[in-house]
Design an enzyme around this catalytic site. Structure first.
Site, PDB file in Angstrom:
ATOM      1  N   CYS A   2       0.829  -1.210   0.000  1.00  0.00           N
ATOM      2  CA  CYS A   2       0.000   0.000   0.000  1.00  0.00           C
ATOM      3  C   CYS A   2       0.861   1.256   0.000  1.00  0.00           C
ATOM      4  CB  CYS A   2      -0.883   0.042   1.238  1.00  0.00           C
ATOM      5  SG  CYS A   2      -1.908  -1.404   1.413  1.00  0.00           S
ATOM      6  N   ARG A  27       5.228   0.163  -6.038  1.00  0.00           N
ATOM      7  CA  ARG A  27       5.183  -0.592  -4.785  1.00  0.00           C
ATOM      8  C   ARG A  27       4.274  -1.811  -4.895  1.00  0.00           C
ATOM      9  NH1 ARG A  27       6.678   3.090  -0.394  1.00  0.00           N
ATOM     10  NH2 ARG A  27       5.449   1.940   1.114  1.00  0.00           N
ATOM     11  N   TRP A  70      -2.866  -2.921  -1.659  1.00  0.00           N
ATOM     12  CA  TRP A  70      -2.363  -4.265  -1.976  1.00  0.00           C
ATOM     13  C   TRP A  70      -3.080  -5.170  -0.983  1.00  0.00           C
ATOM     14  CZ3 TRP A  70       0.867  -8.246  -0.004  1.00  0.00           C
ATOM     15  CH2 TRP A  70       1.496  -9.052  -0.982  1.00  0.00           C
ATOM     16  N   ASN A  96      -1.940   2.838   5.652  1.00  0.00           N
ATOM     17  CA  ASN A  96      -0.938   1.859   5.221  1.00  0.00           C
ATOM     18  C   ASN A  96      -0.516   1.104   6.476  1.00  0.00           C
ATOM     19  OD1 ASN A  96       1.181   0.513   4.117  1.00  0.00           O
ATOM     20  ND2 ASN A  96       2.402   2.309   3.625  1.00  0.00           N
ATOM     21  N   GLY A  97      -0.574  -0.227   6.452  1.00  0.00           N
ATOM     22  CA  GLY A  97      -0.218  -1.018   7.634  1.00  0.00           C
ATOM     23  C   GLY A  97      -1.307  -2.008   7.953  1.00  0.00           C
ATOM     24  N   GLU A 452      20.258 -15.581  -7.726  1.00  0.00           N
ATOM     25  CA  GLU A 452      19.710 -14.291  -8.152  1.00  0.00           C
ATOM     26  C   GLU A 452      19.175 -14.364  -9.585  1.00  0.00           C
ATOM     27  OE1 GLU A 452      18.699 -11.785  -6.801  1.00  0.00           O
ATOM     28  OE2 GLU A 452      18.656 -10.242  -8.340  1.00  0.00           O
ATOM     29  N   LYS A 456      15.311 -13.596 -10.588  1.00  0.00           N
ATOM     30  CA  LYS A 456      14.932 -12.585 -11.584  1.00  0.00           C
ATOM     31  C   LYS A 456      14.051 -13.208 -12.653  1.00  0.00           C
ATOM     32  CE  LYS A 456      15.745  -9.915 -10.082  1.00  0.00           C
ATOM     33  NZ  LYS A 456      16.214  -9.276  -8.899  1.00  0.00           N
ATOM     34  N   GLU A 459      10.430 -14.146 -11.283  1.00  0.00           N
ATOM     35  CA  GLU A 459       9.518 -13.080 -10.883  1.00  0.00           C
ATOM     36  C   GLU A 459       8.987 -12.275 -12.056  1.00  0.00           C
ATOM     37  OE1 GLU A 459      10.782  -9.843  -8.278  1.00  0.00           O
ATOM     38  OE2 GLU A 459      12.800  -9.975  -9.073  1.00  0.00           O
ATOM     39  N   HIS A 475      22.004 -34.704  -6.002  1.00  0.00           N
ATOM     40  CA  HIS A 475      21.347 -35.125  -4.765  1.00  0.00           C
ATOM     41  C   HIS A 475      19.825 -34.951  -4.843  1.00  0.00           C
ATOM     42  CE1 HIS A 475      25.253 -35.635  -2.941  1.00  0.00           C
ATOM     43  NE2 HIS A 475      25.595 -34.430  -3.348  1.00  0.00           N
TER      44      HIS A 475
HETATM   45  O1  M6R Z   1      13.753  -3.637  -0.293  1.00  0.00           O
HETATM   46  P1  M6R Z   1      14.400  -4.956   0.029  1.00  0.00           P
HETATM   47  O2  M6R Z   1      15.774  -5.074  -0.534  1.00  0.00           O
HETATM   48  O3  M6R Z   1      14.375  -5.262   1.495  1.00  0.00           O
HETATM   49  O4  M6R Z   1      13.491  -6.032  -0.684  1.00  0.00           O
HETATM   50  C1  M6R Z   1      13.723  -7.397  -0.490  1.00  0.00           C
HETATM   51  C2  M6R Z   1      12.993  -8.237  -1.512  1.00  0.00           C
HETATM   52  O5  M6R Z   1      11.614  -8.054  -1.392  1.00  0.00           O
HETATM   53  C3  M6R Z   1      13.411  -7.851  -2.944  1.00  0.00           C
HETATM   54  O6  M6R Z   1      14.789  -7.945  -3.111  1.00  0.00           O
HETATM   55  C4  M6R Z   1      12.725  -8.787  -3.961  1.00  0.00           C
HETATM   56  O7  M6R Z   1      13.201 -10.078  -3.829  1.00  0.00           O
HETATM   57  C5  M6R Z   1      12.945  -8.247  -5.377  1.00  0.00           C
HETATM   58  N1  M6R Z   1      11.680  -8.006  -6.009  1.00  0.00           N
HETATM   59  C6  M6R Z   1      13.686  -9.168  -6.267  1.00  0.00           C
HETATM   60  O8  M6R Z   1      13.865  -8.626  -7.533  1.00  0.00           O
END
Ligand code: M6R
Length: 579
Positions: A2, A27, A70, A96-97, A452, A456, A459, A475
């Site tokens: 949010c 966000r 959200w 927000n929260g 990583e 990427k 997502e 394994h």
């Molecule tokens: O803002 P942050 O670095 O704490 O966020 C952590 C993860 O939510 C963030 O790295 C997320 O995995 C990314 N969307 C990956 O691309």
């Protein structure tokens, strides 16, 4: 997650709020809404994209509030979208929260005759304010805050008034101070178009803003909070001719890497604590955790300081070693899991640092010492330049502690990053884009890079992708291998090279197509690979960072080929502000 915006001044508040919500889009959200005072309260709520509804908003007034939602409590729908009003429609609130005790509060309010329209926790707030409101909005809000358990940043407006009352507890809230105008927002981005002067509210603060000025109260007393300057530029949050923010941000990496290295080098004092550390624990999530694993490897191998990475969401279940140094790493500085982990570490007596990209973010308030990455605003949900900036900070930290052992690698990365951004991944995209599962493998320093790369890919392309230490394949994951399961491997020279080559042959023997990132003119690796993606011949430390950029490009181009929403992937949020 949010995001909230509020405006009071001389412009059309709804328009400012819509622009602000667009800035907060990154966000993550599923619905949004706006309320303005003129002199009664009017509302606009919608699901889906903000840009699609921009022309439909026609609210009058120079005082208003807005929200991107959200979904947590209740499905994404217009009914569950903020702002919420009380029974009379005279008070409107965005939040927000999470209000943890909302169910109990709701039951009590219903027993006292209040009717509710939504499934949300937030809706209790305007009803509680309604019971206290007798013409003084600040007083009414301050009376109900002690009843709320959980986290909140709220903005409140009331019919017939020209004021916004705001309160913060655990969720970020900034107030931009312009010329005869004020902008509230969850972060600095919506504020940048109007002013660079900003006050970050602290937990327990209550602010009252009118066109004539603002006052901040804490524990009932009026206080003065420092006015900070936003360092980012409004131009930084535009796409600047690129098709996606992600691509733009990837191309910013050479500059971001150098800026971050230089800024750490210029301010090395906080690092002394690490030199004496018996052990270091890093808490982080997602991409930040992957960058932290690069750091852990370098700390152990170059500095011989025991260093581990614990996922922030798991940290509370582990004991914190005595005299440990705990470093929280977070691009946004707003990740709830990471903030909570650092709070626990501090309570248990650990020395705490944080590394974040956002000045004044919540994490910086919890940490004893803050180091900043210099990535500038990262809008795309997929972290790219913030990863490279974190790695840059970590490499320079290790470089300083070790008396210059990474100097060469830093220079190599600076030299070759622009070249690697030109890599041609088209054949690799063809090979992976129709797969339903991809495996990413590496060893040693390449292992976190494989993790990583897989993160990427999954997502933004929605292809299932998992990162493995290459030695682990036999394994269990070997069972997945077939001609339909491409493997993406990072195979660079160094101690892992010979055994990595054996792993590539084992994978080939099980018919899995291979995309291999290796050094230019490595004929052996090139021969095994179905698609070979060469990078310049550099040290292993520099090589893995260059490889990570190739993996970003592979994920990006695959997502584009599959026509996904690259910058705002489904179900994800840039700042994950709930545990
Ligand atoms: O803002 P942050 O670095 O704490 O966020 C952590 C993860 O939510 C963030 O790295 C997320 O995995 C990314 N969307 C990956 O691309």
């Amino acid at each position: 997650m949010c995001g909230i915006v509020g405006y009071i001044g001389y412009r059309n508040a709804a328009n400012v709020c819509m622009e602000g919500l667009l800035r907060l889009e990154y966000r993550g959200y599923d619905s949004f809404g706006i309320a303005a005072v003129s002199p009664e309260i009017t509302l606009f709520k919608e699901t889906g994209k903000i840009s699609a509804a921009k022309d439909a908003v026609n609210l009058k007034g120079t005082c208003g509030i807005g929200h991107t939602r959200w979904a947590t409590h209740g499905v994404p729908s217009k009914t569950n979208a903020h702002p919420f009003t009380d029974c009379t429609g005279k008070i409107a609130v965005v939040h927000n929260g999470i209000i943890e005790n909302y169910a109990e509060l709701k039951r009590e309010l219903q027993n006292r005759g209040h009717t509710f329209v939504s499934e949300t926790d937030t809706e209790v707030i305007p009803h509680l304010i309604e019971e206290q409101y007798a013409g003084n909005l600040r007083e009414a809000v301050s009376k109900i805050l002690p009843l709320l358990e959980g986290a909140y940043a709220i903005l409140v407006i009331a019919e017939g008034t020209q004021e916004i009352v705001a309160a913060r507890m655990g969720s970020p809230l900034a107030l931009g101070i312009g010329d005869n105008e004020y902008v509230f927002a969850s972060d600095g981005l919506p504020i940048l178009d109007y002013t660079r002067s900003v006050v970050y509210l602290e937990d327990g603060d209550l602010a009252e803003v009118t066109p004539a000025g603002y006052r901040i109260y804490h524990d009932g007393e009026e206080i003065v909070r420092k006015v900070s300057t936003l360092e980012w530029d409004a131009a930084d949050v535009r796409k600047g001719g690129f098709a996606h923010y992600m691509l733009k941000e990837m191309f910013e990496q050479p500059e971001v890497f150098s800026n971050t290295v230089n800024s750490i080098a210029e301010n090395p004092s906080p690092l002394c604590r690490l030199r004496d550390a018996r052990s270091v624990t890093i808490v982080a999530c997602g991409t930040s955790a992957n960058a932290s694993n690069v750091f852990a490897y370098l700390m152990e191998t170059v500095c011989e300081i025991p260093t581990r990475v614990v996922l922030a969401s798991e940290f509370k279940y582990y004991p914190t070693p005595k005299n440990d140094v705990v470093i929280a790493v977070s691009q946004s500085g707003e990740t709830a899991d990471t903030i909570y982990a650092l709070k626990i570490a501090r309570e248990k007596g650990a020395k705490t640092f944080c590394l974040t990209n956002v000045l004044g973010s919540s994490l910086t308030r919890v940490s004893e010492t803050t180091l900043y990455t210099r990535a500038g605003p990262e809008v795309s949900v997929a972290a790219t330049k913030s990863f490279t900036a974190q790695v840059a900070a970590f490499m320079e930290i290790v470089n300083i502690i070790s008396g210059g052992k990474l100097e060469g690698a830093v220079v190599e990365i600076q030299r070759y990053l622009p070249e690697v951004l030109d890599c041609d991944v088209d054949k690799a995209v063809e090979l992976v884009k129709d797969a339903s599962t991809l495996l990413y493998v590496g060893r040693g320093l390449s292992y976190p890079i494989a993790l990583e790369g897989a993160l990427k890919m999954k997502e933004i392309s929605y292809i299932h992708a998992e990162g493995y230490a290459a030695g682990e394949l036999k394994h269990g994951p070997f069972a997945l291998l077939s001609e339909k399961t491409p493997v993406v491997a990072v195979c660079l020279s160094g101690i892992t090279y010979p055994v990595m080559m054996s792993n590539l042959k084992e994978i080939k023997a099980r018919s899995a197509p291979e995309v291999v990132i290796g050094e230019i003119r490595d004929i052996d690796a090139e021969e095994i690979a179905d698609v070979y993606l060469p990078i310049p011949k550099v040290s292993e430390t520099a090589g893995v960072i260059l490889a990570s950029v190739v993996l970003q490009m592979l994920a990006y181009k695959t997502a584009v080929a599959l026509d996904t929403d690259v910058d705002m992937p489904r179900n994800l949020a840039k700042s994950v502000t709930v545990e």
